[in-house]
Design a protein around this motif. Structure first.
Motif, PDB file in Angstrom:
ATOM      1  N   HIS A 193      40.350 -38.819   4.330  1.00  0.00           N
ATOM      2  CA  HIS A 193      41.070 -40.065   4.050  1.00  0.00           C
ATOM      3  C   HIS A 193      40.050 -41.177   3.861  1.00  0.00           C
ATOM      4  CE1 HIS A 193      43.861 -43.532   5.525  1.00  0.00           C
ATOM      5  NE2 HIS A 193      43.787 -43.486   4.207  1.00  0.00           N
TER       6      HIS A 193
ATOM      7  N   VAL B 135      42.415 -34.335   9.653  1.00  0.00           N
ATOM      8  CA  VAL B 135      42.115 -35.481   8.782  1.00  0.00           C
ATOM      9  C   VAL B 135      40.859 -36.179   9.288  1.00  0.00           C
ATOM     10  CG1 VAL B 135      42.946 -37.702   7.907  1.00  0.00           C
ATOM     11  CG2 VAL B 135      44.566 -35.814   8.256  1.00  0.00           C
TER      12      VAL B 135
ATOM     13  N   ASP C 289      46.093 -44.854   8.606  1.00  0.00           N
ATOM     14  CA  ASP C 289      45.403 -43.594   8.889  1.00  0.00           C
ATOM     15  C   ASP C 289      46.125 -42.764   9.940  1.00  0.00           C
ATOM     16  OD1 ASP C 289      42.991 -41.835   8.588  1.00  0.00           O
ATOM     17  OD2 ASP C 289      42.809 -42.299  10.717  1.00  0.00           O
TER      18      ASP C 289
ATOM     19  N   VAL D  73      42.341 -38.316  -0.021  1.00  0.00           N
ATOM     20  CA  VAL D  73      43.493 -39.207   0.073  1.00  0.00           C
ATOM     21  C   VAL D  73      42.985 -40.637   0.187  1.00  0.00           C
ATOM     22  CG1 VAL D  73      45.370 -39.901   1.615  1.00  0.00           C
ATOM     23  CG2 VAL D  73      45.053 -37.493   1.043  1.00  0.00           C
ATOM     24  N   GLY D  74      43.680 -41.565  -0.449  1.00  0.00           N
ATOM     25  CA  GLY D  74      43.283 -42.969  -0.390  1.00  0.00           C
ATOM     26  C   GLY D  74      42.755 -43.447  -1.726  1.00  0.00           C
TER      27      GLY D  74
ATOM     28  N   ILE E  19      49.060 -40.917   8.515  1.00  0.00           N
ATOM     29  CA  ILE E  19      48.631 -39.782   7.695  1.00  0.00           C
ATOM     30  C   ILE E  19      48.232 -38.616   8.597  1.00  0.00           C
ATOM     31  CG2 ILE E  19      46.838 -38.977   6.102  1.00  0.00           C
ATOM     32  CD1 ILE E  19      46.894 -41.811   4.864  1.00  0.00           C
TER      33      ILE E  19
END
Length: 333
Positions: free
Chosen positions: A279, A302, A291, A207-208, A294
């Protein structure tokens, strides 16, 4: 007589590329040029010599220097819906004599405002939304093949996370030549179809923004991760079937609020049976603030992985990734 090659125009981020092709121009994603160049760090050094602060995001410094090194005459600057630093570097480009064509995703995700912006952008490049819609139908055929490649990653296990990343991120500009891009992906899909199905790593999502560090996906595989979801790269490939350009760029999650991204991420976590999320956070990027949101939303562990400049993954982050993998393994037992 040979027809002249289309004039290149740089991109600071993913924009309605259909309009650029409809205008007879060749889009060049400056981010992709930076990370595939022979010396990405050299571009950052050049930007700092030109006066860019050391504490500026490496992507910002890199794309600024790449546009200058390529001697581009025009760049599309995304002034709303991407990095706030873009507003500053477009002023530097203008000072350098580079034409800047602005584009803005409406912060409130207004369909009316986006439709008006698409029309304004098309007029600025000398084309029309109707012509761009014709190009959308052409590019959607290619995007459907990229969606097939994505399925081969998470469902069949015959395409790696790194291959998935590379093809999807390239959809920001289709390499400047959609016909050549389509021929290449046809060859790739044919070859992938002969591979033995199934990989058995720890299923994770990335993600990101795409990584600026070298060899990250290889390190993830070495540790035992199987990347089955590349969030932002998938968005660059426009993964949803849509009827027209306004609906396509409203469905595109990256430029808008975090809630749109979270809905996409959490849905894919369930669909792709993801055990954890990595992430990626770029040093000095405002998106690092997201963050915690998320972590609270996605329903799986995560790990925030912060990186700065091009180069190999540092030892500290390598150890953190290994510990994250061990933790996910224990959860799965």
């Amino acid at each position: 007589m040979r027809r002249a090659a289309p004039a290149p125009i740089g991109l600071t981020s993913t924009v309605p590329v259909e309009i650029i092709y409809a205008a007879g121009r060749r889009p060049v994603d400056l981010n992709n040029v930076l990370v595939t160049s022979a010396d990405p760090s050299g571009h950052l050094d050049a930007a700092e010599r030109a006066g860019m602060p050391r504490t500026t995001c490496a992507w910002t410094k890199g794309i600024y220097a790449v546009a200058r090194a390529m001697r581009l005459r025009a760049v599309v600057g995304v002034l709303e819906g991407d990095c706030s630093n873009t507003r500053a570097i477009v002023e530097r480009w203008r000072e350098d004599g580079i034409e800047v064509v602005p584009f803005a995703y409406p912060h409130d995700r207004s369909a009316k405002r986006l439709r008006e912006e698409l029309a304004r952008f098309a007029a600025a490049l000398g084309t029309t939304p109707a012509r761009a819609e014709e190009l959308k139908r052409r590019l959607d055929r290619i995007r459907a093949k990229v969606r097939r490649l994505d399925e081969l990653t998470w469902r069949d296990g015959t395409v790696t996370g790194e291959e998935n990343h590379a093809w999807q991120v390239s959809c920001s500009d289709f390499g400047g030549d959609p016909d050549r891009f389509e021929r290449a992906i046809d060859r790739f899909l044919a070859a992938a179809g002969t591979r033995k199905a199934g990989r058995h790593g720890i299923r994770v999502g990335y993600v990101g923004v795409p990584p600026i560090v070298d060899g990250l996906y290889g390190e993830l595989e070495r540790i035992g991760f199987e990347v089955v979801f590349n969030e932002v790269q998938r968005q660059f490939a426009m993964p949803y079937a849509t009827r027209d350009l306004p609906s396509q760029y409203l469905a595109y999650t990256y430029p808008y609020d975090i809630q749109a991204r979270l809905r996409d991420i959490t849905a894919e976590v369930r669909t792709r049976r993801i055990s954890g999320i990595i992430h990626y956070v770029q040093t000095f990027c405002h998106r690092a603030i997201e963050d915690l949101l998320i972590q609270r939303a996605v329903g799986v562990p995560v790990l925030a992985l912060e990186c700065d400049r091009p180069g190999r993954l540092d030892e500290r982050n390598r150890i953190r990734l290994e510990a994250f993998g061990e933790m996910l393994c224990r959860r799965c037992m």
